[in-house]
Design an enzyme around this catalytic site. Structure first.
Site: not given
Length: 494
Positions: A176, A436, A462
């Site tokens: 991320s 994601d 994710h």
């Protein structure tokens, strides 16, 4: 018939008595939840110790001499000092989880390649607190550039502390925002980090991230084509009820709101909260998380939306909300805009905002944007949350100067600084999951240059590649981990 999963949640909803107060848990595409008790027990059981490093407050002002204690962790059980590499896990926009020192795919790789494992918590998150509070004046020291400079000085500190040589090559990992940092660390400090794994990383800053909900829609549709259709019907019912005081009262009861829906800002906040349920489930779908397992998945939510026996689409949508309230032990859904702003304005490290919400909101206001508006027509969630709603939050929380003009300049500068889609780093693998929503801002097909590689994993969400493996993992995820393994092996010989 109602599926077993839906039935189970309905039974829990009717019988549970131990509910906590409401809290904001999903802000600007990030979950802020930390199971402190479970982590504390894990640390005791596995002899994991919090360590602290004297870090510079401002790397770009020679006249600033203040330092602070930055938290980090080390695992040297696999390390071969003569030639073993150093794997660096980069912390991000929340308290870092030391469980990573014993679990995750990077631990498997460390065992194979005899690596030293180190993890650094990001400044202003968790216990890494550079200033006495989170006032706006102090948050000027919170930025990705300061974070990268922290990594650089920390890298040199570990190099010296362990008496390492150039034979001990460094490879950074992150998922991320830390995935972005991992790629940017390799770009900005190539003499310090040999290669990088960048998972689920948004590489382009932008104000209005309309494609986020487009991917949410597509991910729901992959499981059940009827799921987005029923969501659209529920949203249409909600929009109709919002038009009258009686309708709002109905919604307050159905969605168990903590307060009445009094203002247009409360209305927008309500939409943000109930849409956020689907955003959260999609983004973290079946992610094999380390500290808190949950059964809330796309499957469960779409099974709920598809079950006509529960009631009309609005009732099913409210049932989805009940599922989330129960999962997080919340008495009610907090939709008050004023309460949210008051919460985010708190500068104390003892406040709920310090879990990451205030800090990450600040970074979106001054660096990234990433606002998940409903402006695209290609999703079922209505058109009720423009990007302006989030930009106005910047002004309400941090001051009137944090406006659209400032944000547009900040986004431009971020992309100029790191390259955006014209990334020029080398020995970096960009890993993204099909489900994601953040893959819309990453590299999923053609790599940015010939010295990088992309891996696009069908059916995953994710940061899936970073988590521990499971027998339930799709073949595409196993193949992705194998390819990352191969690349690390190649990099270590270069």
């Amino acid at each position: 018939m109602i599926s077993l999963r839906v039935t189970l949640f309905l039974v829990i909803l009717l019988t549970s008595l131990n509910l906590s107060e409401s809290l904001t848990r999903f802000i600007h595409g990030r979950r802020f939840y930390h199971d402190e008790k479970q982590i504390r027990l894990f640390k005791i059981k596995n002899n994991i110790t919090d360590l602290y490093y004297d870090q510079e407050l401002d790397h770009f002002n020679e006249a600033e001499s203040r330092t602070w204690k930055q938290r980090y962790w080390v695992n040297d059980e696999f390390f071969e000092r003569e030639s073993g590499p150093v794997f660096l896990m980069i912390g991000g926009e929340g308290e870092e989880n030391p469980i990573w020192m014993k679990k995750g795919n990077w631990v498997v790789l460390a065992q194979k390649y005899n690596a030293l494992l180190v993890m650094l918590e990001h400044r202003f998150y968790g216990k890494s607190r550079p200033t006495e509070d989170m006032s706006t004046d102090n948050l000027k020291y919170l930025s990705s550039e300061q974070g990268l400079a922290d990594l650089a000085t920390f890298r040199q500190f570990i190099h010296t502390s362990f008496n390492l040589t150039n034979s001990n090559k460094w490879i950074s990992f992150g998922g991320s925002y830390p995935g972005s940092l991992s790629a940017w660390f390799r770009l900005k400090y190539p003499h310090l980090v040999h290669a990088a794994v960048s998972s689920s990383a948004p590489m382009l800053a932008l104000v209005n991230f309309t494609d986020y909900l487009v991917v949410v829609n597509n991910s729901l549709y992959l499981y059940s084509p009827s799921c987005p259709r029923f969501i659209a019907q529920a949203m249409s019912q909600i929009e109709g009820l919002m038009m009258t005081p009686g309708g709002r009262s109905t919604l307050e009861k159905l969605f168990r709101t903590c307060d009445s829906i009094d203002s247009d800002l409360d209305v927008a906040n309500f939409y943000s909260a109930v849409i956020g349920n689907f955003e959260e489930a999609v983004q973290y779908n079946k992610d094999n998380r380390l500290s808190r397992n949950t059964t809330i998945t796309i499957d469960l939510l779409c099974d709920t939306m598809d079950q006509g026996s529960i009631g009309d689409p609005l009732t099913r949508y409210a049932t989805v909300n009940d599922i989330f309230l129960e999962e997080y032990g919340q008495k009610c859904l907090d939709i008050s805009y004023k309460k949210f702003i008051d919460e985010m304005k708190s500068v104390s490290w003892e406040s709920s905002a310090s879990e990451g919400g205030r800090q990450w909101t600040y970074q979106t206001c001054v660096e990234f944007g990433f606002y998940q508006s409903t402006d695209s027509p290609k999703h079922p969630f209505g058109q009720n949350i423009p990007a302006d709603f989030y930009i106005n939050q910047c002004k309400d929380i941090f001051g009137s100067e944090y406006d659209l003009n400032l944000l547009q300049r900040a986004v431009r500068d971020t992309n100029t600084n790191y390259g955006g889609y014209t990334y020029e780093g080398s020995r970096v693998v960009f890993v993204n999951g099909e489900i994601d929503p953040w893959h819309a801002l990453g590299f999923t097909g053609q790599p940015p240059n010939s010295n990088t590689e992309t891996i696009f994993i069908k059916g995953t969400a994710h940061c899936a590649d970073l988590y521990p493996s499971s027998q339930k993992d799709p073949a595409s995820l196993t193949q992705a981990r194998n390819r990352i393994d191969e690349l690390i092996g190649q990099w270590l010989t270069q």
